[in-house]
Design a protein around this motif. Structure first.
Motif, PDB file in Angstrom:
ATOM      1  N   ARG A  90       0.810  -1.221   0.000  1.00 25.73           N
ATOM      2  CA  ARG A  90       0.000   0.000   0.000  1.00 25.73           C
ATOM      3  C   ARG A  90       0.841   1.267   0.000  1.00 25.73           C
ATOM      4  O   ARG A  90       0.299   2.364   0.078  1.00 25.73           O
ATOM      5  N   ARG A  91       2.163   1.108  -0.069  1.00 18.63           N
ATOM      6  CA  ARG A  91       3.070   2.257  -0.077  1.00 18.63           C
ATOM      7  C   ARG A  91       4.136   2.069  -1.152  1.00 18.63           C
ATOM      8  O   ARG A  91       4.438   0.947  -1.562  1.00 18.63           O
ATOM      9  N   ASP A  92       4.743   3.183  -1.577  1.00 19.16           N
ATOM     10  CA  ASP A  92       5.881   3.115  -2.486  1.00 19.16           C
ATOM     11  C   ASP A  92       7.074   2.493  -1.767  1.00 19.16           C
ATOM     12  O   ASP A  92       7.231   2.624  -0.547  1.00 19.16           O
ATOM     13  N   VAL A  93       7.929   1.831  -2.529  1.00 20.71           N
ATOM     14  CA  VAL A  93       9.218   1.361  -2.039  1.00 20.71           C
ATOM     15  C   VAL A  93      10.277   2.281  -2.644  1.00 20.71           C
ATOM     16  O   VAL A  93      10.387   2.387  -3.869  1.00 20.71           O
ATOM     17  N   THR A  94      11.030   2.958  -1.795  1.00 18.91           N
ATOM     18  CA  THR A  94      12.000   3.949  -2.271  1.00 18.91           C
ATOM     19  C   THR A  94      13.410   3.366  -2.280  1.00 18.91           C
ATOM     20  O   THR A  94      13.688   2.348  -1.639  1.00 18.91           O
ATOM     21  N   ALA A  95      14.295   4.059  -2.986  1.00 20.43           N
ATOM     22  CA  ALA A  95      15.686   3.603  -3.078  1.00 20.43           C
ATOM     23  C   ALA A  95      16.376   3.599  -1.720  1.00 20.43           C
ATOM     24  O   ALA A  95      17.287   2.795  -1.482  1.00 20.43           O
ATOM     25  N   SER A  96      15.943   4.464  -0.812  1.00 22.20           N
ATOM     26  CA  SER A  96      16.570   4.542   0.508  1.00 22.20           C
ATOM     27  C   SER A  96      16.283   3.311   1.364  1.00 22.20           C
ATOM     28  O   SER A  96      16.940   3.111   2.395  1.00 22.20           O
ATOM     29  N   MET A  97      15.318   2.478   0.969  1.00 23.22           N
ATOM     30  CA  MET A  97      14.980   1.274   1.732  1.00 23.22           C
ATOM     31  C   MET A  97      15.893   0.102   1.393  1.00 23.22           C
ATOM     32  O   MET A  97      15.801  -0.950   2.025  1.00 23.22           O
ATOM     33  N   PHE A  98      16.759   0.258   0.398  1.00 17.35           N
ATOM     34  CA  PHE A  98      17.736  -0.777   0.070  1.00 17.35           C
ATOM     35  C   PHE A  98      18.903  -0.639   1.039  1.00 17.35           C
ATOM     36  O   PHE A  98      19.657   0.333   0.984  1.00 17.35           O
ATOM     37  N   HIS A  99      19.054  -1.595   1.946  1.00 19.36           N
ATOM     38  CA  HIS A  99      20.048  -1.517   3.006  1.00 19.36           C
ATOM     39  C   HIS A  99      21.450  -1.367   2.431  1.00 19.36           C
ATOM     40  O   HIS A  99      21.909  -2.190   1.614  1.00 19.36           O
ATOM     41  N   GLU A 100      22.136  -0.303   2.856  1.00 24.28           N
ATOM     42  CA  GLU A 100      23.500  -0.011   2.438  1.00 24.28           C
ATOM     43  C   GLU A 100      23.640  -0.033   0.917  1.00 24.28           C
ATOM     44  O   GLU A 100      24.679  -0.417   0.374  1.00 24.28           O
ATOM     45  N   VAL A 118      12.527  -5.030 -21.161  1.00 21.80           N
ATOM     46  CA  VAL A 118      12.106  -4.639 -19.812  1.00 21.80           C
ATOM     47  C   VAL A 118      10.910  -3.709 -19.974  1.00 21.80           C
ATOM     48  O   VAL A 118      10.972  -2.720 -20.705  1.00 21.80           O
ATOM     49  N   THR A 119       9.816  -4.031 -19.303  1.00 20.48           N
ATOM     50  CA  THR A 119       8.611  -3.196 -19.377  1.00 20.48           C
ATOM     51  C   THR A 119       8.134  -2.861 -17.976  1.00 20.48           C
ATOM     52  O   THR A 119       8.453  -3.562 -17.001  1.00 20.48           O
ATOM     53  N   THR A 120       7.349  -1.797 -17.874  1.00 22.25           N
ATOM     54  CA  THR A 120       6.772  -1.396 -16.593  1.00 22.25           C
ATOM     55  C   THR A 120       5.309  -1.032 -16.783  1.00 22.25           C
ATOM     56  O   THR A 120       4.915  -0.520 -17.836  1.00 22.25           O
ATOM     57  N   ASP A 121       4.519  -1.333 -15.789  1.00 23.62           N
ATOM     58  CA  ASP A 121       3.094  -1.020 -15.786  1.00 23.62           C
ATOM     59  C   ASP A 121       2.723  -0.491 -14.398  1.00 23.62           C
ATOM     60  O   ASP A 121       3.161  -1.073 -13.400  1.00 23.62           O
ATOM     61  N   PRO A 122       1.973   0.594 -14.289  1.00 20.07           N
ATOM     62  CA  PRO A 122       1.323   1.381 -15.327  1.00 20.07           C
ATOM     63  C   PRO A 122       2.337   2.126 -16.203  1.00 20.07           C
ATOM     64  O   PRO A 122       3.472   2.365 -15.798  1.00 20.07           O
ATOM     65  N   GLU A 123       1.871   2.467 -17.387  1.00 18.04           N
ATOM     66  CA  GLU A 123       2.719   3.200 -18.317  1.00 18.04           C
ATOM     67  C   GLU A 123       3.114   4.542 -17.713  1.00 18.04           C
ATOM     68  O   GLU A 123       2.300   5.232 -17.112  1.00 18.04           O
ATOM     69  N   GLY A 124       4.366   4.901 -17.856  1.00 14.15           N
ATOM     70  CA  GLY A 124       4.851   6.174 -17.332  1.00 14.15           C
ATOM     71  C   GLY A 124       5.627   6.044 -16.044  1.00 14.15           C
ATOM     72  O   GLY A 124       6.342   6.975 -15.645  1.00 14.15           O
ATOM     73  N   THR A 125       5.517   4.898 -15.328  1.00 15.50           N
ATOM     74  CA  THR A 125       6.320   4.696 -14.126  1.00 15.50           C
ATOM     75  C   THR A 125       7.770   4.437 -14.531  1.00 15.50           C
ATOM     76  O   THR A 125       8.051   3.884 -15.592  1.00 15.50           O
ATOM     77  N   LEU A 126       8.686   4.844 -13.678  1.00 19.07           N
ATOM     78  CA  LEU A 126      10.106   4.739 -13.998  1.00 19.07           C
ATOM     79  C   LEU A 126      10.584   3.292 -13.915  1.00 19.07           C
ATOM     80  O   LEU A 126      10.213   2.555 -12.994  1.00 19.07           O
ATOM     81  N   LEU A 127      11.421   2.910 -14.872  1.00 16.71           N
ATOM     82  CA  LEU A 127      12.033   1.592 -14.838  1.00 16.71           C
ATOM     83  C   LEU A 127      13.187   1.577 -13.843  1.00 16.71           C
ATOM     84  O   LEU A 127      13.997   2.511 -13.811  1.00 16.71           O
ATOM     85  N   PRO A 152      19.130  -0.182  -6.335  1.00 13.27           N
ATOM     86  CA  PRO A 152      18.217   0.638  -5.520  1.00 13.27           C
ATOM     87  C   PRO A 152      17.434   1.606  -6.401  1.00 13.27           C
ATOM     88  O   PRO A 152      18.015   2.428  -7.111  1.00 13.27           O
ATOM     89  N   SER A 153      16.106   1.473  -6.369  1.00 18.30           N
ATOM     90  CA  SER A 153      15.244   2.232  -7.269  1.00 18.30           C
ATOM     91  C   SER A 153      13.912   2.489  -6.593  1.00 18.30           C
ATOM     92  O   SER A 153      13.557   1.857  -5.584  1.00 18.30           O
ATOM     93  N   LEU A 154      13.156   3.410  -7.157  1.00 21.08           N
ATOM     94  CA  LEU A 154      11.794   3.678  -6.705  1.00 21.08           C
ATOM     95  C   LEU A 154      10.839   2.715  -7.389  1.00 21.08           C
ATOM     96  O   LEU A 154      10.812   2.617  -8.617  1.00 21.08           O
ATOM     97  N   LEU A 155      10.069   1.974  -6.580  1.00 20.04           N
ATOM     98  CA  LEU A 155       9.024   1.100  -7.092  1.00 20.04           C
ATOM     99  C   LEU A 155       7.693   1.624  -6.557  1.00 20.04           C
ATOM    100  O   LEU A 155       7.410   1.526  -5.357  1.00 20.04           O
ATOM    101  N   ARG A 156       6.894   2.179  -7.436  1.00 23.07           N
ATOM    102  CA  ARG A 156       5.636   2.780  -7.031  1.00 23.07           C
ATOM    103  C   ARG A 156       4.614   1.736  -6.574  1.00 23.07           C
ATOM    104  O   ARG A 156       4.666   0.575  -6.987  1.00 23.07           O
ATOM    105  N   GLN A 178      19.311 -12.454  -2.687  1.00 29.63           N
ATOM    106  CA  GLN A 178      19.600 -11.254  -1.899  1.00 29.63           C
ATOM    107  C   GLN A 178      18.397 -10.318  -1.978  1.00 29.63           C
ATOM    108  O   GLN A 178      17.987  -9.920  -3.065  1.00 29.63           O
ATOM    109  N   PHE A 179      17.837  -9.994  -0.800  1.00 27.23           N
ATOM    110  CA  PHE A 179      16.669  -9.112  -0.722  1.00 27.23           C
ATOM    111  C   PHE A 179      16.913  -8.132   0.419  1.00 27.23           C
ATOM    112  O   PHE A 179      16.483  -8.337   1.552  1.00 27.23           O
ATOM    113  N   PRO A 180      17.628  -7.040   0.146  1.00 23.99           N
ATOM    114  CA  PRO A 180      18.106  -6.160   1.216  1.00 23.99           C
ATOM    115  C   PRO A 180      17.130  -5.049   1.618  1.00 23.99           C
ATOM    116  O   PRO A 180      17.546  -4.080   2.258  1.00 23.99           O
ATOM    117  N   LEU A 181      15.863  -5.175   1.254  1.00 24.22           N
ATOM    118  CA  LEU A 181      14.906  -4.111   1.544  1.00 24.22           C
ATOM    119  C   LEU A 181      14.501  -4.107   3.013  1.00 24.22           C
ATOM    120  O   LEU A 181      14.201  -5.160   3.591  1.00 24.22           O
TER     121      LEU A 181
END
Length: 219
Positions: A90-100, A118-127, A152-156, A178-181
């Protein structure tokens, strides 16, 4: 004319019945809400394989061979894998949540020959930034293994990323090694459009009876 009985709404048994119904419906609604919260945490990443398919079936016996090359490299058992990564929370995952600033790392147990799409949905979200990795497998005489890393990236919220890769080898399990979130739940199950916990809660409400009365509709 003598009044034999009060109006129906003055009956104590009616009000007791009505209160019982109201409380039961409230409990059912709270249970469904709690199920929704438990099955849909604030931050959650689901990943799964959309497909893991060979480009062709190798002919048996001494039949004609089909050769597949990528540049100057010949592929003996080419296979296409579609890996899907989805922010189902229910929230965005930001790049700062990637540990170290560590990356999410997937191991295909084969060298990745190429990232095809590589594709992303919805259209317009950053890859997110996606790279490949590889290493020698000790004691195999030069055999390599590899996979993908998600930098480390923003996942909406609600964003789904699909990565299509080409590998050379037989089908093997894909693992997230490896899942450092931080404070993000990981799941390998493809999320449904309606959480199963809510479905179960509503089915329970549909079967709700009080005495001879059916309170909530259903099948």
């Amino acid at each position: 004319m003598k009044k034999l009985a009060g109006e129906w709404w003055e009956s104590g048994s009616w009000w007791q019945f009505a209160i019982t119904i109201s409380v039961s419906l409230l409990v059912g609604a709270l249970a469904a809400w709690a199920a929704l919260r438990s099955t849909n945490p604030k931050r959650k990443i689901n990943w799964w394989l959309q497909s893991n398919t060979p480009l062709f079936n190798r002919p048996a016996g001494n039949g004609a061979l089909l050769n597949v090359t990528l540049g100057s490299r010949q592929l003996s058992s080419p296979r296409v894998i579609e890996l899907v990564l989805s922010n189902s929370g229910r929230r965005d995952v930001t790049a700062s949540m990637f540990h170290e600033e560590e990356s999410i790392k997937f191991d295909f147990d084969h060298e990745v020959a190429a990232v095809l799409n590589v594709t992303t949905d919805p259209e317009g979200t950053l890859l997110p930034q996606i790279e490949t990795w590889q290493e020698l497998i000790p004691g195999t005489g030069g055999t390599q293994r590899g996979g993908l890393i998600i930098k480390p990236s923003l996942l909406r919220k609600g964003q789904t990323v699909t990565v299509t890769v080409l590998i050379d080898g037989e089908e093997k399990p894909v693992r997230c090694v490896q899942f450092p979130l931080i404070d993000v739940e990981q799941s390998t199950v493809r999320p449904s459009s309606f959480p199963q916990g809510v479905v179960d809660g509503l089915q329970g409400a549909a079967a709700l009876y009080i005495g001879p009365f059916r309170i909530w509709g259903g099948r």
